[in-house]
Design a protein around this motif. Structure first.
Motif, PDB file in Angstrom:
ATOM      1  N   ALA A  79       0.832  -1.204   0.000  1.00 52.47           N
ATOM      2  CA  ALA A  79       0.000   0.000   0.000  1.00 52.47           C
ATOM      3  C   ALA A  79       0.868   1.256   0.000  1.00 52.47           C
ATOM      4  CB  ALA A  79      -0.938  -0.001   1.208  1.00 52.47           C
ATOM      5  N   LYS A  80       1.960   1.243   0.768  1.00 48.89           N
ATOM      6  CA  LYS A  80       2.858   2.409   0.786  1.00 48.89           C
ATOM      7  C   LYS A  80       3.465   2.647  -0.586  1.00 48.89           C
ATOM      8  CE  LYS A  80       4.206   2.332   5.634  1.00 48.89           C
ATOM      9  NZ  LYS A  80       5.290   2.112   6.600  1.00 48.89           N
ATOM     10  N   ILE A  81       3.839   1.567  -1.262  1.00 47.09           N
ATOM     11  CA  ILE A  81       4.405   1.705  -2.614  1.00 47.09           C
ATOM     12  C   ILE A  81       3.367   2.287  -3.563  1.00 47.09           C
ATOM     13  CG2 ILE A  81       5.241   0.401  -4.617  1.00 47.09           C
ATOM     14  CD1 ILE A  81       6.641  -1.471  -2.603  1.00 47.09           C
ATOM     15  N   LEU A  82       2.138   1.790  -3.480  1.00 44.77           N
ATOM     16  CA  LEU A  82       1.074   2.311  -4.337  1.00 44.77           C
ATOM     17  C   LEU A  82       0.790   3.783  -4.052  1.00 44.77           C
ATOM     18  CD1 LEU A  82      -1.274  -0.787  -4.245  1.00 44.77           C
ATOM     19  CD2 LEU A  82      -0.165   0.147  -6.282  1.00 44.77           C
ATOM     20  N   GLU A  83       0.809   4.170  -2.779  1.00 46.91           N
ATOM     21  CA  GLU A  83       0.612   5.581  -2.411  1.00 46.91           C
ATOM     22  C   GLU A  83       1.729   6.448  -2.989  1.00 46.91           C
ATOM     23  OE1 GLU A  83      -1.848   7.128  -0.905  1.00 46.91           O
ATOM     24  OE2 GLU A  83      -2.996   5.491  -0.025  1.00 46.91           O
ATOM     25  N   ARG A  84       2.962   5.953  -2.906  1.00 46.86           N
ATOM     26  CA  ARG A  84       4.095   6.706  -3.464  1.00 46.86           C
ATOM     27  C   ARG A  84       3.941   6.856  -4.971  1.00 46.86           C
ATOM     28  NH1 ARG A  84       9.227   3.571  -4.299  1.00 46.86           N
ATOM     29  NH2 ARG A  84       7.957   3.112  -6.088  1.00 46.86           N
ATOM     30  N   ASN A  85       3.549   5.773  -5.639  1.00 45.91           N
ATOM     31  CA  ASN A  85       3.368   5.830  -7.091  1.00 45.91           C
ATOM     32  C   ASN A  85       2.208   6.754  -7.475  1.00 45.91           C
ATOM     33  OD1 ASN A  85       5.508   4.081  -7.390  1.00 45.91           O
ATOM     34  ND2 ASN A  85       4.238   2.277  -7.698  1.00 45.91           N
ATOM     35  N   ALA A  86       1.187   6.814  -6.640  1.00 45.74           N
ATOM     36  CA  ALA A  86       0.072   7.742  -6.893  1.00 45.74           C
ATOM     37  C   ALA A  86       0.563   9.179  -6.816  1.00 45.74           C
ATOM     38  CB  ALA A  86      -1.054   7.497  -5.892  1.00 45.74           C
ATOM     39  N   LYS A  87       1.415   9.453  -5.853  1.00 46.19           N
ATOM     40  CA  LYS A  87       1.963  10.809  -5.720  1.00 46.19           C
ATOM     41  C   LYS A  87       2.815  11.165  -6.943  1.00 46.19           C
ATOM     42  CE  LYS A  87       4.222  13.894  -2.558  1.00 46.19           C
ATOM     43  NZ  LYS A  87       4.313  14.261  -1.176  1.00 46.19           N
ATOM     44  N   ILE A  88       3.563  10.201  -7.437  1.00 44.52           N
ATOM     45  CA  ILE A  88       4.374  10.418  -8.648  1.00 44.52           C
ATOM     46  C   ILE A  88       3.463  10.738  -9.827  1.00 44.52           C
ATOM     47  CG2 ILE A  88       5.858   9.258 -10.333  1.00 44.52           C
ATOM     48  CD1 ILE A  88       7.169   7.805  -7.913  1.00 44.52           C
ATOM     49  N   ASP A  89       2.340  10.026  -9.950  1.00 43.33           N
ATOM     50  CA  ASP A  89       1.398  10.303 -11.039  1.00 43.33           C
ATOM     51  C   ASP A  89       0.806  11.703 -10.923  1.00 43.33           C
ATOM     52  OD1 ASP A  89       1.776   7.873 -12.281  1.00 43.33           O
ATOM     53  OD2 ASP A  89       0.042   6.912 -11.328  1.00 43.33           O
ATOM     54  N   GLU A  90       0.505  12.128  -9.703  1.00 45.69           N
ATOM     55  CA  GLU A  90      -0.017  13.488  -9.511  1.00 45.69           C
ATOM     56  C   GLU A  90       1.030  14.528  -9.905  1.00 45.69           C
ATOM     57  OE1 GLU A  90      -1.163  13.306  -5.409  1.00 45.69           O
ATOM     58  OE2 GLU A  90      -3.217  12.728  -5.909  1.00 45.69           O
TER      59      GLU A  90
END
Length: 148
Positions: free
Chosen positions: A21-32
């Motif tokens: 989940a932390k990795i997915l959250e980090r990747n979401a921030k990168i997409d933003e």
């Protein structure tokens, strides 16, 4: 000793799910950030460069007509107007493409956040299931000892 194995397995599954989940959250921030960068490049670089090119094209076209001895009336004005309409349509397409790319990146971020929530939920379920498995293990052990 399956009881302790079940408890530790559930805890490990939850920790793994939280890590994912932390990795997915980090990747979401990168997409933003990518979405923000797309619009920044579009507004600060692509559009000004395009607008400058439009001015150059229209200026050269006007000079070519005037140098040829044509008056700025009739067909000349219609041609300049048609060119301007086409160039503005191209600008609108550029805007649309940039906004579409931004929205795609933002949607990917939303999906990754949803996946992160799902991963955390699965971890909680795995941990809870491990408690039930551990309880069943204890009951099974109790029945075996009672029957012995």
């Amino acid at each position: 000793m399956s009881f302790f194995g079940d408890i530790f397995a559930g805890k490990a599954q939850q920790e793994g799910a939280n890590f994912n989940a932390k990795i997915l959250e980090r990747n979401a921030k990168i997409d933003e950030q990518r979405a923000e960068q797309i619009m920044s490049v579009h507004n600060d670089y692509s559009l000004p460069k395009f607008d400058k090119t439009v001015e150059q094209i229209q200026g050269k076209t006007t000079v070519a007509y005037l140098a040829g001895g044509a008056d700025l009336s009739g067909t000349v004005i219609e041609t300049l107007y048609a060119n301007e309409l086409e160039l503005q349509t191209d600008r609108d397409i550029m805007d649309y493409n940039a906004e579409n790319a931004r929205d795609t990146a933002l949607n990917e971020a939303i999906q990754k956040r949803a996946d992160a929530d799902l991963s955390r939920w699965r971890g909680k379920v795995a941990k809870k299931a491990s408690y039930y498995a551990a309880g069943a293990s204890l009951l099974d052990l109790g029945f075996k000892m009672q029957g012995a």
